[in-house]
Motif scaffolding. Structure first.
Motif, PDB file in Angstrom:
ATOM      1  N   ASN A  14      28.715  11.583   4.803  1.00  0.00           N
ATOM      2  CA  ASN A  14      28.558  12.138   6.150  1.00  0.00           C
ATOM      3  C   ASN A  14      29.902  12.751   6.531  1.00  0.00           C
ATOM      4  O   ASN A  14      30.851  12.683   5.764  1.00  0.00           O
ATOM      5  N   GLU A  15      29.999  13.354   7.691  1.00  0.00           N
ATOM      6  CA  GLU A  15      31.247  14.007   8.092  1.00  0.00           C
ATOM      7  C   GLU A  15      32.071  13.160   9.057  1.00  0.00           C
ATOM      8  O   GLU A  15      32.955  13.666   9.730  1.00  0.00           O
ATOM      9  N   ASN A  16      31.797  11.863   9.119  1.00  0.00           N
ATOM     10  CA  ASN A  16      32.567  10.982   9.989  1.00  0.00           C
ATOM     11  C   ASN A  16      33.976  10.798   9.439  1.00  0.00           C
ATOM     12  O   ASN A  16      34.186  10.756   8.232  1.00  0.00           O
ATOM     13  N   ILE A  17      34.923  10.681  10.345  1.00  0.00           N
ATOM     14  CA  ILE A  17      36.295  10.353   9.975  1.00  0.00           C
ATOM     15  C   ILE A  17      36.502   8.876  10.297  1.00  0.00           C
ATOM     16  O   ILE A  17      36.164   8.413  11.386  1.00  0.00           O
ATOM     17  N   ILE A  29      52.043  -1.918  11.445  1.00  0.00           N
ATOM     18  CA  ILE A  29      50.721  -1.642  10.899  1.00  0.00           C
ATOM     19  C   ILE A  29      50.778  -0.392  10.028  1.00  0.00           C
ATOM     20  O   ILE A  29      51.695   0.416  10.134  1.00  0.00           O
ATOM     21  N   ARG A  30      49.806  -0.260   9.169  1.00  0.00           N
ATOM     22  CA  ARG A  30      49.663   0.945   8.354  1.00  0.00           C
ATOM     23  C   ARG A  30      48.304   1.537   8.710  1.00  0.00           C
ATOM     24  O   ARG A  30      47.318   0.825   8.812  1.00  0.00           O
ATOM     25  N   LYS A  31      48.260   2.855   8.906  1.00  0.00           N
ATOM     26  CA  LYS A  31      47.012   3.537   9.247  1.00  0.00           C
ATOM     27  C   LYS A  31      46.698   4.571   8.183  1.00  0.00           C
ATOM     28  O   LYS A  31      47.582   5.238   7.672  1.00  0.00           O
ATOM     29  N   TRP A  32      45.414   4.690   7.881  1.00  0.00           N
ATOM     30  CA  TRP A  32      44.925   5.682   6.951  1.00  0.00           C
ATOM     31  C   TRP A  32      43.784   6.453   7.610  1.00  0.00           C
ATOM     32  O   TRP A  32      43.112   5.927   8.491  1.00  0.00           O
ATOM     33  N   ALA A  33      43.551   7.651   7.148  1.00  0.00           N
ATOM     34  CA  ALA A  33      42.349   8.402   7.517  1.00  0.00           C
ATOM     35  C   ALA A  33      41.487   8.459   6.263  1.00  0.00           C
ATOM     36  O   ALA A  33      41.986   8.690   5.160  1.00  0.00           O
ATOM     37  N   MET A  34      40.195   8.201   6.445  1.00  0.00           N
ATOM     38  CA  MET A  34      39.306   8.139   5.290  1.00  0.00           C
ATOM     39  C   MET A  34      37.997   8.857   5.579  1.00  0.00           C
ATOM     40  O   MET A  34      37.660   9.118   6.734  1.00  0.00           O
ATOM     41  N   VAL A  35      37.274   9.134   4.510  1.00  0.00           N
ATOM     42  CA  VAL A  35      35.904   9.628   4.587  1.00  0.00           C
ATOM     43  C   VAL A  35      35.094   8.829   3.573  1.00  0.00           C
ATOM     44  O   VAL A  35      35.633   8.285   2.610  1.00  0.00           O
ATOM     45  N   HIS A 100      32.615   9.928  14.821  1.00  0.00           N
ATOM     46  CA  HIS A 100      31.594  10.824  14.291  1.00  0.00           C
ATOM     47  C   HIS A 100      32.067  12.271  14.402  1.00  0.00           C
ATOM     48  O   HIS A 100      32.976  12.582  15.179  1.00  0.00           O
ATOM     49  N   ASN A 101      31.473  13.135  13.639  1.00  0.00           N
ATOM     50  CA  ASN A 101      31.947  14.527  13.567  1.00  0.00           C
ATOM     51  C   ASN A 101      31.913  15.239  14.918  1.00  0.00           C
ATOM     52  O   ASN A 101      32.573  16.250  15.086  1.00  0.00           O
ATOM     53  N   ILE A 102      31.184  14.723  15.900  1.00  0.00           N
ATOM     54  CA  ILE A 102      31.163  15.341  17.231  1.00  0.00           C
ATOM     55  C   ILE A 102      32.138  14.668  18.189  1.00  0.00           C
ATOM     56  O   ILE A 102      32.198  15.018  19.359  1.00  0.00           O
ATOM     57  N   TYR A 103      32.931  13.710  17.700  1.00  0.00           N
ATOM     58  CA  TYR A 103      33.868  12.977  18.549  1.00  0.00           C
ATOM     59  C   TYR A 103      34.973  13.892  19.081  1.00  0.00           C
ATOM     60  O   TYR A 103      35.563  14.662  18.327  1.00  0.00           O
TER      61      TYR A 103
END
Length: 120
Positions: A14-17, A29-35, A100-103
């Motif tokens: 899906n296109e959620n981040i 803290i450590r932050k990541w962006a994922m799909v 979600h992709n519309i966020y």
């Protein structure tokens, strides 16, 4: 992930981040962006720099509706709910936010899901 995002698009579930947040030391803290990708595809082997993460924990989830500025209030209410019900947070696993992709962070009706690891 940003480097490969356009190349990964055909493999997305899906296109959620997903924002992943894990504790690495006191007050750090450590932050990541994922799909989410379909890991059944053999073409993924060319992305040697990607990290694969499999989460094996129980999670408490809530959905925040509102702007990003209002999120902290929803988060605090969720933490209070866990404490009131004697549900312990599992610090060994990361927290997740799914946008979600519309966020849109500044839109009052935006929705995001937040997942907190718990000990059952």
């Amino acid at each position: 992930m940003v480097k490969y995002y356009s190349q990964l698009k055909p493999f997305l579930i899906n296109e959620n981040i997903i924002s992943l947040e894990g504790t690495i030391a006191d007050n750090h803290i450590r932050k990541w962006a994922m799909v989410e990708i379909d890991d059944e595809n053999d073409n993924l082997s060319k992305f040697t720099e990607l990290e694969i993460l499999i989460l094996n924990s129980n999670y408490f989830s809530f959905t925040h509706t509102g702007s990003a500025i209002q999120f902290n209030s929803s988060f605090q209410k969720s933490i209070e709910y866990l404490k009131t019900n004697k549900i312990q947070i599992d610090e060994r696993y990361p927290r997740l936010e799914i946008m979600h992709n519309i966020y849109r962070p500044d839109v009052p009706l935006s929705k995001e899901q937040f997942w907190i690891p718990i000990i059952c």
